[in-house]
Design a protein around this motif. Structure first.
Motif, mmCIF file in Angstrom:
data_model
loop_
_atom_site.group_PDB
_atom_site.id
_atom_site.type_symbol
_atom_site.label_atom_id
_atom_site.label_comp_id
_atom_site.label_asym_id
_atom_site.label_seq_id
_atom_site.Cartn_x
_atom_site.Cartn_y
_atom_site.Cartn_z
ATOM 1 N N ALA A 50 1.434 32.475 -92.575
ATOM 2 C CA ALA A 50 1.905 33.075 -93.829
ATOM 3 C C ALA A 50 0.719 33.385 -94.735
ATOM 4 O O ALA A 50 0.661 34.456 -95.357
ATOM 5 N N ALA A 51 -0.249 32.471 -94.803
ATOM 6 C CA ALA A 51 -1.441 32.688 -95.614
ATOM 7 C C ALA A 51 -2.277 33.847 -95.051
ATOM 8 O O ALA A 51 -2.782 34.682 -95.817
ATOM 9 N N LEU A 52 -2.414 33.910 -93.732
ATOM 10 C CA LEU A 52 -3.163 35.009 -93.101
ATOM 11 C C LEU A 52 -2.487 36.349 -93.373
ATOM 12 O O LEU A 52 -3.154 37.341 -93.681
ATOM 13 N N ARG A 53 -1.162 36.376 -93.264
ATOM 14 C CA ARG A 53 -0.440 37.624 -93.520
ATOM 15 C C ARG A 53 -0.587 38.065 -94.976
ATOM 16 O O ARG A 53 -0.709 39.261 -95.260
ATOM 17 N N LYS A 54 -0.577 37.110 -95.897
ATOM 18 C CA LYS A 54 -0.730 37.437 -97.318
ATOM 19 C C LYS A 54 -2.118 38.027 -97.575
ATOM 20 O O LYS A 54 -2.252 39.052 -98.254
ATOM 21 N N ARG A 55 -3.166 37.392 -97.014
ATOM 22 C CA ARG A 55 -4.531 37.908 -97.186
ATOM 23 C C ARG A 55 -4.679 39.292 -96.561
ATOM 24 O O ARG A 55 -5.328 40.175 -97.113
ATOM 25 N N GLN A 60 -5.096 45.238 -97.121
ATOM 26 C CA GLN A 60 -4.565 46.576 -96.878
ATOM 27 C C GLN A 60 -4.246 47.280 -98.192
ATOM 28 O O GLN A 60 -4.480 48.481 -98.331
ATOM 29 N N SER A 61 -3.741 46.544 -99.158
ATOM 30 C CA SER A 61 -3.433 47.114 -100.464
ATOM 31 C C SER A 61 -4.715 47.608 -101.146
ATOM 32 O O SER A 61 -4.745 48.696 -101.722
ATOM 33 N N CYS A 62 -5.770 46.815 -101.066
ATOM 34 C CA CYS A 62 -7.047 47.205 -101.658
ATOM 35 C C CYS A 62 -7.575 48.477 -100.992
ATOM 36 O O CYS A 62 -7.963 49.428 -101.662
ATOM 37 N N PHE A 63 -7.602 48.487 -99.652
ATOM 38 C CA PHE A 63 -8.112 49.645 -98.927
ATOM 39 C C PHE A 63 -7.259 50.892 -99.163
ATOM 40 O O PHE A 63 -7.766 52.012 -99.094
ATOM 41 N N SER A 64 -5.971 50.725 -99.457
ATOM 42 C CA SER A 64 -5.093 51.886 -99.636
ATOM 43 C C SER A 64 -5.550 52.760 -100.804
ATOM 44 O O SER A 64 -5.324 53.974 -100.790
ATOM 45 N N GLY A 76 -17.476 53.376 -100.782
ATOM 46 C CA GLY A 76 -17.312 52.236 -101.677
ATOM 47 C C GLY A 76 -16.179 51.301 -101.302
ATOM 48 O O GLY A 76 -16.062 50.218 -101.871
ATOM 49 N N ALA A 77 -15.350 51.694 -100.343
ATOM 50 C CA ALA A 77 -14.201 50.863 -99.986
ATOM 51 C C ALA A 77 -14.643 49.485 -99.512
ATOM 52 O O ALA A 77 -14.063 48.468 -99.902
ATOM 53 N N TYR A 78 -15.677 49.432 -98.673
ATOM 54 C CA TYR A 78 -16.113 48.146 -98.125
ATOM 55 C C TYR A 78 -16.905 47.316 -99.137
ATOM 56 O O TYR A 78 -17.073 46.118 -98.941
ATOM 57 N N LYS A 80 -15.774 47.078 -102.274
ATOM 58 C CA LYS A 80 -14.719 46.552 -103.146
ATOM 59 C C LYS A 80 -13.673 45.716 -102.414
ATOM 60 O O LYS A 80 -13.048 44.848 -103.010
ATOM 61 N N CYS A 81 -13.468 46.005 -101.129
ATOM 62 C CA CYS A 81 -12.390 45.358 -100.384
ATOM 63 C C CYS A 81 -12.959 44.544 -99.226
ATOM 64 O O CYS A 81 -13.939 44.942 -98.608
ATOM 65 N N LYS A 82 -12.309 43.439 -98.920
ATOM 66 C CA LYS A 82 -12.707 42.620 -97.780
ATOM 67 C C LYS A 82 -11.784 42.948 -96.612
ATOM 68 O O LYS A 82 -10.559 42.874 -96.728
ATOM 69 N N GLU A 83 -12.390 43.289 -95.473
ATOM 70 C CA GLU A 83 -11.608 43.612 -94.288
ATOM 71 C C GLU A 83 -11.107 42.315 -93.641
ATOM 72 O O GLU A 83 -11.885 41.435 -93.316
ATOM 73 N N ILE A 84 -9.806 42.213 -93.485
ATOM 74 C CA ILE A 84 -9.160 41.045 -92.870
ATOM 75 C C ILE A 84 -8.471 41.533 -91.598
ATOM 76 O O ILE A 84 -7.697 42.480 -91.647
ATOM 77 N N PRO A 85 -8.741 40.892 -90.438
ATOM 78 C CA PRO A 85 -8.083 41.331 -89.202
ATOM 79 C C PRO A 85 -6.579 41.089 -89.245
ATOM 80 O O PRO A 85 -6.102 40.142 -89.869
#
Length: 97
Positions: A50-55, A60-64, A76-78, A80-85
């Motif tokens: 649940a925590a992984l899905r939330k992160r 995804q919201s940030c990258f959108s 600039g996307a990377y 400002k946003c952290k890529e989470i698998p």
């Protein structure tokens, strides 16, 4: 001429499967637990997932905000946003409903 048979356990590109004797011994996926059967380590995994899905959703919201119509990203996307698998591989699909 006949095509050569792949060696045992050879990965067949694009199929996601192997051919040969080792392929016949693949283990089937374990069935997903029902909500009433979760306890102990299963509850820990459920909380962790649940925590992984939330992160992942937050990422995804940030990258959108930086997504282009063609699917690319604005500069600039990377920064400002952290890529989470995507956690689906280790946690399975999220249950919606």
């Amino acid at each position: 001429a006949l095509a050569a048979e792949p060696a045992a356990g050879t990965i067949v590109p694009g199929s996601g499967t192997t051919q040969g004797p080792k392929a016949a011994h693949a283990r089937p996926a374990a069935p997903a637990p029902t909500a009433g059967s979760l306890s102990g380590p299963d509850q820990d995994k459920d909380k962790r997932c649940a925590a992984l899905r939330k992160r992942y959703a937050q990422s995804q919201s940030c990258f959108s905000r930086y997504r282009l119509k063609d699917g690319g990203l604005k500069p600039g996307a990377y920064r400002k946003c952290k890529e989470i698998p995507n956690p689906s591989l280790q946690c399975g699909s999220a249950v919606v409903g």
